[in-house]
Motif scaffolding. Sequence first.
Motif, PDB file in Angstrom:
ATOM      1  N   LEU A  75       1.069  -0.774   0.135  1.00  0.00           N
ATOM      2  CA  LEU A  75       0.338   0.094  -0.270  1.00  0.00           C
ATOM      3  C   LEU A  75       1.053   1.041  -0.411  1.00  0.00           C
ATOM      4  CD1 LEU A  75      -2.641  -1.424   2.376  1.00  0.00           C
ATOM      5  CD2 LEU A  75      -3.425  -1.112  -0.310  1.00  0.00           C
ATOM      6  N   ALA A  76       1.662   1.355   0.339  1.00  0.00           N
ATOM      7  CA  ALA A  76       2.958   2.003   0.310  1.00  0.00           C
ATOM      8  C   ALA A  76       3.695   2.368  -0.689  1.00  0.00           C
ATOM      9  CB  ALA A  76       3.853   2.166   1.202  1.00  0.00           C
ATOM     10  N   LEU A  77       3.394   1.405  -1.357  1.00  0.00           N
ATOM     11  CA  LEU A  77       3.937   1.673  -3.112  1.00  0.00           C
ATOM     12  C   LEU A  77       3.184   1.945  -3.612  1.00  0.00           C
ATOM     13  CD1 LEU A  77       6.036  -1.663  -3.433  1.00  0.00           C
ATOM     14  CD2 LEU A  77       6.969   0.572  -3.279  1.00  0.00           C
ATOM     15  N   VAL A  78       1.992   1.695  -3.683  1.00  0.00           N
ATOM     16  CA  VAL A  78       0.731   2.146  -4.427  1.00  0.00           C
ATOM     17  C   VAL A  78       0.756   3.965  -4.040  1.00  0.00           C
ATOM     18  CG1 VAL A  78      -1.606   2.160  -4.610  1.00  0.00           C
ATOM     19  CG2 VAL A  78      -0.878   0.246  -4.333  1.00  0.00           C
ATOM     20  N   SER A  79       0.660   4.361  -2.877  1.00  0.00           N
ATOM     21  CA  SER A  79       0.984   4.930  -2.398  1.00  0.00           C
ATOM     22  C   SER A  79       1.750   6.339  -2.918  1.00  0.00           C
ATOM     23  CB  SER A  79      -0.008   5.532  -1.124  1.00  0.00           C
ATOM     24  OG  SER A  79       1.344   5.391   0.050  1.00  0.00           O
ATOM     25  N   ARG A  80       2.938   5.296  -3.447  1.00  0.00           N
ATOM     26  CA  ARG A  80       4.518   6.103  -3.359  1.00  0.00           C
ATOM     27  C   ARG A  80       5.286   6.421  -2.576  1.00  0.00           C
ATOM     28  NH1 ARG A  80       3.525   9.135  -9.602  1.00  0.00           N
ATOM     29  NH2 ARG A  80       6.462   8.949  -8.772  1.00  0.00           N
ATOM     30  N   PHE A 132      11.423  -5.115  -1.099  1.00  0.00           N
ATOM     31  CA  PHE A 132      12.389  -4.245  -0.926  1.00  0.00           C
ATOM     32  C   PHE A 132      13.288  -3.776  -2.028  1.00  0.00           C
ATOM     33  CE2 PHE A 132      16.284  -4.067   1.589  1.00  0.00           C
ATOM     34  CZ  PHE A 132      15.658  -3.360   2.600  1.00  0.00           C
ATOM     35  N   VAL A 133      13.623  -4.968  -2.700  1.00  0.00           N
ATOM     36  CA  VAL A 133      14.802  -3.444  -3.399  1.00  0.00           C
ATOM     37  C   VAL A 133      14.340  -2.758  -4.530  1.00  0.00           C
ATOM     38  CG1 VAL A 133      16.467  -4.676  -5.794  1.00  0.00           C
ATOM     39  CG2 VAL A 133      16.124  -6.099  -3.738  1.00  0.00           C
ATOM     40  N   ILE A 134      12.629  -2.980  -4.584  1.00  0.00           N
ATOM     41  CA  ILE A 134      12.042  -2.678  -5.837  1.00  0.00           C
ATOM     42  C   ILE A 134      11.791  -1.266  -5.444  1.00  0.00           C
ATOM     43  CG2 ILE A 134       9.702  -2.339  -6.655  1.00  0.00           C
ATOM     44  CD1 ILE A 134      10.055  -4.584  -7.789  1.00  0.00           C
ATOM     45  N   SER A 135      11.214  -1.375  -3.501  1.00  0.00           N
ATOM     46  CA  SER A 135      11.267   0.012  -3.002  1.00  0.00           C
ATOM     47  C   SER A 135      11.996   0.787  -2.554  1.00  0.00           C
ATOM     48  CB  SER A 135      10.154  -0.477  -1.655  1.00  0.00           C
ATOM     49  OG  SER A 135      10.949  -0.758  -1.084  1.00  0.00           O
ATOM     50  N   GLY A 136      13.588   0.193  -2.495  1.00  0.00           N
ATOM     51  CA  GLY A 136      14.718   0.988  -2.721  1.00  0.00           C
ATOM     52  C   GLY A 136      15.089   1.658  -3.687  1.00  0.00           C
ATOM     53  N   ARG A 137      14.920   0.946  -5.099  1.00  0.00           N
ATOM     54  CA  ARG A 137      15.209   1.608  -6.228  1.00  0.00           C
ATOM     55  C   ARG A 137      14.645   2.495  -6.487  1.00  0.00           C
ATOM     56  NH1 ARG A 137      15.241  -1.891 -12.219  1.00  0.00           N
ATOM     57  NH2 ARG A 137      16.339   0.220 -13.227  1.00  0.00           N
ATOM     58  N   ALA A 138      13.130   1.934  -5.616  1.00  0.00           N
ATOM     59  CA  ALA A 138      11.502   3.517  -6.745  1.00  0.00           C
ATOM     60  C   ALA A 138      12.907   4.605  -6.225  1.00  0.00           C
ATOM     61  CB  ALA A 138      10.693   3.010  -6.594  1.00  0.00           C
TER      62      ALA A 138
END
Length: 145
Positions: A75-80, A132-138
């Motif tokens: 959900l945090a990724l969805v809300s950026r 985890f990896v994608i959120s760091g990259r993002a």
Amino acid sequence: MGYVRQEAPFWFKVTVVALLIWALAGCYACAQQWRLGAEALGTPSGYDRALFARLPTWYDLVYAFAVGSGLLGALALVSRAKLARPLYALSILGIVVQFGWLFTATDIVAVKGALAVIPFPILILATAIGGFVISGRARRRGWIR
């Protein structure tokens, strides 16, 4: 000058939706296990019933923690939001504790065989690590803030 959020690529958006669907499925599976116990497996064997009967209470709490923090990470990724990365780290911790205990404190691998019980937990862990990896990259690319 203020921070400008970069437009995320299409692959990132698709991946985020897939992570959210995965997390929702994990929460559903956890709720079913809490509600039904061994019956959540469909037609459980006698071994499955005995295993579920002897799971400690904290095991279900760790399961809920792992899937809950994974859902919050998605959900945090969805809300950026940059909170996604620490939430996925918590989910990874929960997964390692949950399955680490299951595989070391029970005889499930000996009874059912490694090929029957280890691949899906590896997929679960790999998916959380992927989040985890994608959120760091993002975060580094400015797709989340």
